[in-house]
Motif scaffolding. Structure first.
Motif, short mmCIF file in Angstrom:
data_model
loop_
_atom_site.label_atom_id
_atom_site.label_comp_id
_atom_site.label_asym_id
_atom_site.label_seq_id
_atom_site.Cartn_x
_atom_site.Cartn_y
_atom_site.Cartn_z
N UNK A 141 65.82 -37.07 -66.52
CA UNK A 141 64.87 -38.16 -66.65
C UNK A 141 63.86 -37.87 -67.77
N UNK A 142 63.64 -36.60 -68.03
CA UNK A 142 62.63 -36.23 -69.02
C UNK A 142 62.96 -36.78 -70.40
N UNK A 143 64.25 -36.88 -70.74
CA UNK A 143 64.63 -37.42 -72.03
C UNK A 143 64.17 -38.87 -72.18
N UNK A 144 64.32 -39.66 -71.12
CA UNK A 144 63.87 -41.05 -71.14
C UNK A 144 62.35 -41.13 -71.21
N UNK A 145 61.69 -40.21 -70.49
CA UNK A 145 60.23 -40.19 -70.50
C UNK A 145 59.71 -39.88 -71.90
N UNK A 146 60.31 -38.89 -72.55
CA UNK A 146 59.87 -38.52 -73.90
C UNK A 146 60.05 -39.68 -74.88
N UNK B 134 58.60 -26.59 -78.70
CA UNK B 134 58.26 -27.85 -79.34
C UNK B 134 59.51 -28.56 -79.86
N UNK B 135 59.61 -29.85 -79.53
CA UNK B 135 60.64 -30.70 -80.13
C UNK B 135 60.04 -31.30 -81.40
N UNK B 136 60.48 -30.84 -82.55
CA UNK B 136 59.92 -31.28 -83.83
C UNK B 136 60.42 -32.69 -84.18
N UNK B 137 59.52 -33.52 -84.69
CA UNK B 137 59.83 -34.88 -85.13
C UNK B 137 60.61 -35.63 -84.06
N UNK B 138 60.04 -35.63 -82.86
CA UNK B 138 60.70 -36.29 -81.73
C UNK B 138 60.87 -37.78 -81.96
N UNK B 139 60.03 -38.38 -82.81
CA UNK B 139 60.12 -39.81 -83.08
C UNK B 139 61.37 -40.17 -83.87
N UNK B 140 62.05 -39.18 -84.44
CA UNK B 140 63.27 -39.44 -85.20
C UNK B 140 64.54 -39.18 -84.38
N UNK B 141 64.38 -38.96 -83.09
CA UNK B 141 65.53 -38.66 -82.22
C UNK B 141 65.73 -39.76 -81.19
N UNK C 140 67.63 -40.96 -77.39
CA UNK C 140 67.58 -40.38 -76.04
C UNK C 140 68.56 -39.22 -75.93
N UNK C 141 69.75 -39.39 -76.47
CA UNK C 141 70.75 -38.32 -76.41
C UNK C 141 70.26 -37.08 -77.16
N UNK C 142 69.68 -37.29 -78.33
CA UNK C 142 69.17 -36.15 -79.10
C UNK C 142 68.05 -35.43 -78.39
N UNK C 143 67.16 -36.17 -77.74
CA UNK C 143 66.07 -35.56 -76.97
C UNK C 143 66.63 -34.76 -75.80
N UNK C 144 67.65 -35.30 -75.13
CA UNK C 144 68.25 -34.59 -73.99
C UNK C 144 68.83 -33.25 -74.42
N UNK C 145 69.49 -33.23 -75.57
CA UNK C 145 70.08 -31.98 -76.06
C UNK C 145 69.01 -30.99 -76.48
N UNK C 146 67.92 -31.48 -77.07
CA UNK C 146 66.81 -30.60 -77.46
C UNK C 146 66.14 -30.01 -76.22
N UNK C 147 65.95 -30.83 -75.20
CA UNK C 147 65.33 -30.36 -73.95
C UNK C 147 66.18 -29.26 -73.34
N UNK C 148 67.48 -29.47 -73.28
CA UNK C 148 68.38 -28.48 -72.69
C UNK C 148 68.35 -27.18 -73.47
N UNK C 149 68.43 -27.27 -74.80
CA UNK C 149 68.47 -26.06 -75.63
C UNK C 149 67.18 -25.27 -75.53
N UNK D 241 70.36 -51.33 -67.53
CA UNK D 241 71.70 -50.73 -67.52
C UNK D 241 72.37 -50.83 -68.88
N UNK D 242 71.83 -51.67 -69.77
CA UNK D 242 72.41 -51.83 -71.11
C UNK D 242 71.72 -50.96 -72.16
N UNK D 243 70.72 -50.19 -71.76
CA UNK D 243 70.00 -49.33 -72.71
C UNK D 243 70.97 -48.32 -73.34
N UNK D 244 70.90 -48.18 -74.66
CA UNK D 244 71.78 -47.28 -75.39
C UNK D 244 71.15 -45.89 -75.49
N UNK D 245 71.98 -44.86 -75.36
CA UNK D 245 71.52 -43.49 -75.48
C UNK D 245 71.54 -43.00 -76.92
N UNK D 246 72.36 -43.64 -77.75
CA UNK D 246 72.53 -43.17 -79.13
C UNK D 246 71.95 -44.19 -80.12
#
Length: 465
Positions: free
Chosen positions: A294-299, A343-350, A352-361, A460-465
């Motif tokens: 859920x954190x990826x959507x929150x970010x 820190x997730x750098x330049x989070x505004x350029x990512x 939801x999928x990109x944020x999720x991968x950054x959070x995990x890493x 339900x139609x929100x895109x992750x990419x």
């Protein structure tokens, strides 16, 4: 950094980061007489930001350790002396070890004239005051593999046994401990009963949670290390303040002392977000190999709100307010014994999928102690997923010198009135701590309302990419 002398090459503490002025020697990975390859780590450094390893800038033999474990040294100070390969100093450094080299090889030693640290005889308690103080992680690992901790010489501060010591002992075939000796040391029978930490934390029953619906796993149990002896015949124990904990204390005190804190909270209906995540999480895991939290959507919701209210992304500079162009989200990640903010750098350029991968890493690197200094620098606003341990309301301390710290609390099903009808909805609180020198209630209220709109706008139609 290095400097040549008659004794050898002096290895200096480098400028690891622009704001770094000193570092604490955590543990020496090499000892005098050891051979060292160029760029091979020789010691662990504890900084204000993160732990790091100091590589050798030359190839040769470690001659002398100047900065001892636990000592804080300034940038540019000498930490050790290395005799470069082929030099006269290197020849002198290796002469003493040659005499007993045969003995060490017969004993299975891996260093120059030294037996492996994990199977060496334990040091005297006077020289290793923390020798018998085991963390739960060490106890659990030893119990799982039947390792007798009394037969391991610790390489940590004060002779403390670390997980690396136990793993080294397991790898080199240290005989298993008798069944009785696998138990965790406890106070003498005459001592008053004191709660102890179980040796095998994996056997502790975990109750089923009815809150914290966004949790994918149980939060890590804090690593609390206690003395095994009573103090002054009283029922109390001593916990050492580690350099990392001391840094956290200093920064928190600075934040509270210098920043006039205020806070405000809002509740968000995340029912649609829960449905969306449940719909796509399995496919995302299969495709990307990481969990979609859920954190990826929150970010994403927070980043989009900051674009509308950029003053949230600022710092106080006495006679001016500096608004940062890049939105760098600092994540509060809890480890066994500290909190780190990669820190997730330049989070505004990512997306939801990109944020999720950054959070995990970043979360994996933080809990494994693999973060680099660059990973924890440049944060402009902090987001903390306090709901991961079931919290429904938090008052976060601002990550100095940022202007705000936002928490996302646990998702809980509650009855909610919608158009004069009661419905069961998935609800979550969000709490914002703000620097009242920069931010006021009106701007922060509007910012939180925008975050709320963004979170409740997922479908339900929100895109992750």
């Amino acid at each position: 950094m290095n400097r040549s002398t008659k004794a050898g090459t002096e290895i200096l503490l480098p400028q690891l980061a622009e704001s770094l002025v000193s570092a604490t020697i955590g543990k020496w990975l090499k000892q005098p007489g050891d051979k060292i390859e160029e760029y091979e780590p020789i010691c662990e450094l504890i900084t204000d930001k993160v732990n790091a390893e100091l590589p050798s800038t030359v190839e040769g033999t470690l001659v002398e350790i100047i900065a001892q474990e636990g000592e804080t040294v300034p940038v540019g100070a000498v930490v050790c002396i290395v005799a470069e390969t082929g030099s006269a100093a290197a020849e002198r450094a290796t002469e003493p070890s040659r005499a007993d080299g045969a003995d060490s090889s017969q004993a299975g030693g891996t260093g120059v004239g030294r037996a492996p640290a994990s199977v060496a005889q334990p040091a005297a308690d006077a020289d290793a005051p923390m020798r018998h103080r085991y963390s739960p992680a060490v106890q659990q690992l030893a119990a799982q593999h039947g390792v007798d901790l009394t037969r391991i010489a610790g390489t940590g501060l004060g002779g403390r046994i670390t997980r690396k010591d136990v793993l080294h002992a397991i790898e080199h075939g240290v005989p298993a401990a008798p069944a009785a000796s696998q138990a965790v040391p406890v106070p003498a029978p005459s001592a008053p009963a004191v709660p102890t930490v179980p040796a095998d934390l994996s056997k502790v029953p975990v109750p089923v949670r009815s809150t914290g619906l966004h949790l994918s796993e149980s939060p890590p149990i804090p690593n609390v290390e206690v003395e095994g002896q009573r103090r002054d015949d009283r029922n109390e124990y001593i916990i050492d303040v580690t350099p990392i904990r001391n840094t956290i204390a200093t920064r928190m005190r600075q934040s509270v002392a210098e920043i006039p804190h205020a806070w405000t909270m809002i509740e968000v209906d995340v029912t649609n977000l829960v449905l969306l995540r449940n719909k796509v999480k399995d496919e995302f895991k299969k495709q990307e190999g990481v969990n979609l939290t859920y954190l990826a959507f929150v970010l994403k919701a927070v980043v989009n709100a900051i674009k509308d209210y950029p003053i949230m992304n600022s710092v106080w500079a006495v006679d001016k307010i500096i608004v940062k162009r890049d939105i760098n989200i600092a994540l509060a990640v809890g480890t066994e014994d500290s909190v780190i903010t990669p820190v997730i750098k330049k989070a505004d350029q990512k997306n939801i999928a990109g944020l999720a991968k950054e959070i995990d890493e970043l979360s994996r690197k933080a809990r494994a102690g693999k973060l680099m200094l660059d990973d924890v620098q440049g944060g402009t606003i902090t987001v903390n997923n306090t709901g991961s341990f079931g919290s429904i309301l938090s008052y976060p301390i601002i990550n100095y010198p940022q202007a705000a710290n936002l928490t996302f609390e646990s998702i809980v099903k509650r009855p909610v009135v919608i158009q004069d009808m009661i419905a069961v909805r998935s609800m979550a609180n969000m709490c914002l701590s703000l620097d009242h020198r920069i931010l006021d209630g009106v701007i922060c209220g509007r910012f939180l309302q925008r975050v709320k709109e963004n979170l409740e706008g997922y479908t339900l139609d929100t895109k992750l990419y």
